[in-house]
Write a protein that holds these residues in place. Sequence first.
Motif, PDB file in Angstrom:
ATOM      1  N   LYS A  66       0.860  -1.180   0.000  1.00  0.00           N
ATOM      2  CA  LYS A  66       0.000   0.000   0.000  1.00  0.00           C
ATOM      3  C   LYS A  66       0.893   1.225   0.000  1.00  0.00           C
ATOM      4  O   LYS A  66       1.907   1.269   0.669  1.00  0.00           O
ATOM      5  CB  LYS A  66      -0.885  -0.013   1.240  1.00  0.00           C
ATOM      6  N   THR A  67       0.508   2.218  -0.769  1.00  0.00           N
ATOM      7  CA  THR A  67       1.298   3.447  -0.800  1.00  0.00           C
ATOM      8  C   THR A  67       1.043   4.243   0.479  1.00  0.00           C
ATOM      9  O   THR A  67      -0.063   4.219   1.018  1.00  0.00           O
ATOM     10  CB  THR A  67       0.945   4.303  -2.036  1.00  0.00           C
ATOM     11  N   PRO A  68       2.049   4.953   0.960  1.00  0.00           N
ATOM     12  CA  PRO A  68       1.907   5.655   2.236  1.00  0.00           C
ATOM     13  C   PRO A  68       1.177   6.994   2.121  1.00  0.00           C
ATOM     14  O   PRO A  68       1.328   7.853   2.964  1.00  0.00           O
ATOM     15  CB  PRO A  68       3.367   5.865   2.668  1.00  0.00           C
ATOM     16  N   PHE A  69       0.383   7.180   1.070  1.00  0.00           N
ATOM     17  CA  PHE A  69      -0.361   8.420   0.903  1.00  0.00           C
ATOM     18  C   PHE A  69      -1.763   8.269   1.468  1.00  0.00           C
ATOM     19  O   PHE A  69      -2.164   7.190   1.899  1.00  0.00           O
ATOM     20  CB  PHE A  69      -0.423   8.807  -0.576  1.00  0.00           C
ATOM     21  N   LEU A  70      -2.520   9.306   1.423  1.00  0.00           N
ATOM     22  CA  LEU A  70      -3.871   9.306   1.969  1.00  0.00           C
ATOM     23  C   LEU A  70      -4.849   8.747   0.941  1.00  0.00           C
ATOM     24  O   LEU A  70      -5.587   9.469   0.303  1.00  0.00           O
ATOM     25  CB  LEU A  70      -4.269  10.727   2.379  1.00  0.00           C
ATOM     26  N   PHE A  71      -4.823   7.435   0.760  1.00  0.00           N
ATOM     27  CA  PHE A  71      -5.750   6.781  -0.144  1.00  0.00           C
ATOM     28  C   PHE A  71      -6.654   5.877   0.668  1.00  0.00           C
ATOM     29  O   PHE A  71      -6.183   5.017   1.405  1.00  0.00           O
ATOM     30  CB  PHE A  71      -5.020   5.924  -1.181  1.00  0.00           C
ATOM     31  N   PRO A  72      -7.958   6.029   0.540  1.00  0.00           N
ATOM     32  CA  PRO A  72      -8.877   5.139   1.245  1.00  0.00           C
ATOM     33  C   PRO A  72      -8.943   3.781   0.549  1.00  0.00           C
ATOM     34  O   PRO A  72      -8.627   3.671  -0.630  1.00  0.00           O
ATOM     35  CB  PRO A  72     -10.212   5.868   1.141  1.00  0.00           C
ATOM     36  N   PRO A  73      -9.371   2.749   1.250  1.00  0.00           N
ATOM     37  CA  PRO A  73      -9.458   1.435   0.612  1.00  0.00           C
ATOM     38  C   PRO A  73     -10.523   1.379  -0.477  1.00  0.00           C
ATOM     39  O   PRO A  73     -10.510   0.500  -1.307  1.00  0.00           O
ATOM     40  CB  PRO A  73      -9.804   0.499   1.771  1.00  0.00           C
ATOM     41  N   ALA A  74     -11.445   2.327  -0.512  1.00  0.00           N
ATOM     42  CA  ALA A  74     -12.519   2.295  -1.498  1.00  0.00           C
ATOM     43  C   ALA A  74     -12.153   3.009  -2.791  1.00  0.00           C
ATOM     44  O   ALA A  74     -12.943   3.049  -3.715  1.00  0.00           O
ATOM     45  CB  ALA A  74     -13.776   2.922  -0.910  1.00  0.00           C
ATOM     46  N   GLY A  75     -10.971   3.583  -2.882  1.00  0.00           N
ATOM     47  CA  GLY A  75     -10.526   4.180  -4.138  1.00  0.00           C
ATOM     48  C   GLY A  75     -11.258   5.452  -4.504  1.00  0.00           C
ATOM     49  O   GLY A  75     -11.308   6.400  -3.736  1.00  0.00           O
ATOM     50  N   TRP A  76     -11.854   5.437  -5.700  1.00  0.00           N
ATOM     51  CA  TRP A  76     -12.451   6.649  -6.256  1.00  0.00           C
ATOM     52  C   TRP A  76     -13.593   7.208  -5.424  1.00  0.00           C
ATOM     53  O   TRP A  76     -13.906   8.390  -5.512  1.00  0.00           O
ATOM     54  CB  TRP A  76     -12.964   6.372  -7.663  1.00  0.00           C
ATOM     55  N   ILE A  77     -14.251   6.400  -4.648  1.00  0.00           N
ATOM     56  CA  ILE A  77     -15.394   6.892  -3.886  1.00  0.00           C
ATOM     57  C   ILE A  77     -14.954   7.329  -2.499  1.00  0.00           C
ATOM     58  O   ILE A  77     -15.632   7.120  -1.504  1.00  0.00           O
ATOM     59  CB  ILE A  77     -16.516   5.837  -3.825  1.00  0.00           C
ATOM     60  N   GLN A  82     -18.935   7.480   3.050  1.00  0.00           N
ATOM     61  CA  GLN A  82     -18.684   6.568   4.161  1.00  0.00           C
ATOM     62  C   GLN A  82     -19.036   5.164   3.677  1.00  0.00           C
ATOM     63  O   GLN A  82     -20.159   4.897   3.261  1.00  0.00           O
ATOM     64  CB  GLN A  82     -19.545   6.941   5.364  1.00  0.00           C
ATOM     65  N   ILE A  83     -18.084   4.274   3.734  1.00  0.00           N
ATOM     66  CA  ILE A  83     -18.242   2.929   3.211  1.00  0.00           C
ATOM     67  C   ILE A  83     -18.301   1.952   4.372  1.00  0.00           C
ATOM     68  O   ILE A  83     -17.446   1.961   5.256  1.00  0.00           O
ATOM     69  CB  ILE A  83     -17.058   2.545   2.290  1.00  0.00           C
ATOM     70  N   GLY A  84     -19.308   1.097   4.364  1.00  0.00           N
ATOM     71  CA  GLY A  84     -19.421   0.066   5.383  1.00  0.00           C
ATOM     72  C   GLY A  84     -18.724  -1.205   4.932  1.00  0.00           C
ATOM     73  O   GLY A  84     -18.243  -1.319   3.804  1.00  0.00           O
ATOM     74  N   ARG A  85     -18.710  -2.180   5.819  1.00  0.00           N
ATOM     75  CA  ARG A  85     -18.052  -3.445   5.503  1.00  0.00           C
ATOM     76  C   ARG A  85     -18.933  -4.349   4.649  1.00  0.00           C
ATOM     77  O   ARG A  85     -18.449  -5.247   3.986  1.00  0.00           O
ATOM     78  CB  ARG A  85     -17.664  -4.158   6.796  1.00  0.00           C
ATOM     79  N   ASP A  98     -19.296  -9.160   4.477  1.00  0.00           N
ATOM     80  CA  ASP A  98     -18.101  -8.476   4.946  1.00  0.00           C
ATOM     81  C   ASP A  98     -17.097  -8.397   3.801  1.00  0.00           C
ATOM     82  O   ASP A  98     -16.376  -9.359   3.527  1.00  0.00           O
ATOM     83  CB  ASP A  98     -17.497  -9.201   6.141  1.00  0.00           C
ATOM     84  N   LEU A  99     -17.056  -7.248   3.141  1.00  0.00           N
ATOM     85  CA  LEU A  99     -16.174  -7.081   1.987  1.00  0.00           C
ATOM     86  C   LEU A  99     -14.695  -7.067   2.359  1.00  0.00           C
ATOM     87  O   LEU A  99     -13.844  -7.320   1.523  1.00  0.00           O
ATOM     88  CB  LEU A  99     -16.509  -5.774   1.264  1.00  0.00           C
ATOM     89  N   ILE A 100     -14.383  -6.781   3.616  1.00  0.00           N
ATOM     90  CA  ILE A 100     -12.988  -6.699   4.046  1.00  0.00           C
ATOM     91  C   ILE A 100     -12.436  -8.092   4.347  1.00  0.00           C
ATOM     92  O   ILE A 100     -11.427  -8.517   3.797  1.00  0.00           O
ATOM     93  CB  ILE A 100     -12.839  -5.804   5.300  1.00  0.00           C
ATOM     94  N   GLU A 101     -13.111  -8.811   5.230  1.00  0.00           N
ATOM     95  CA  GLU A 101     -12.620 -10.120   5.674  1.00  0.00           C
ATOM     96  C   GLU A 101     -12.912 -11.236   4.679  1.00  0.00           C
ATOM     97  O   GLU A 101     -12.088 -12.119   4.475  1.00  0.00           O
ATOM     98  CB  GLU A 101     -13.234 -10.469   7.041  1.00  0.00           C
TER      99      GLU A 101
END
Length: 161
Positions: free
Chosen positions: A45-56, A60-63, A137-140
């Motif tokens: 993962k790049t150390p910049f401020l990128f959320p796991p949801a990308g373009w959106i 607020q994104i739930g699991r 659960d999209l993460i796990e």
Amino acid sequence: METPLKIRRKNRIISIFIIFWILLFQYETWRANSLSPLFHRQLPKTPFLFPPAGWIMFFQIGRSYGFAEVYARKDNQWKLLKPHEIFKTRFVGYDNFRRNVLSVALDPRYAASFCRYLFWRLPQYEAFTVAWVEYPDLIETPDDVVRQPAYRCEAPTTHDH
């Protein structure tokens, strides 16, 4: 006053930065769910401020995530209908289906009118099933999918009077 050479150099630097940023953003958008499985390992993962949801990133994104699917029966064969088959749109490039417009069909208050619409819009089919699809659960567990029928639309019967 800036000389044309300085302006070209500045524009070139800005263009390179923009191209770099777009490529980095695309990488971070695709990294978790597309690129890592493709390379069979977790990519950094790049150390910049990128959320796991990308373009959106501003939502607020739930699991979990859910949406509706519509299946149609013809000659005892069930087929998953694409939203564009159900709702025709004249606006080229307008993607209202990924914005979950079909989820309204899951509301029991609209079941009867949606069934009438389906038979009017797609008369070649004998029956329809509207299903609720959920990724718990999209993460796990991003590959776990639960499908549950919400209701079924049977062909209306006509009676001679």
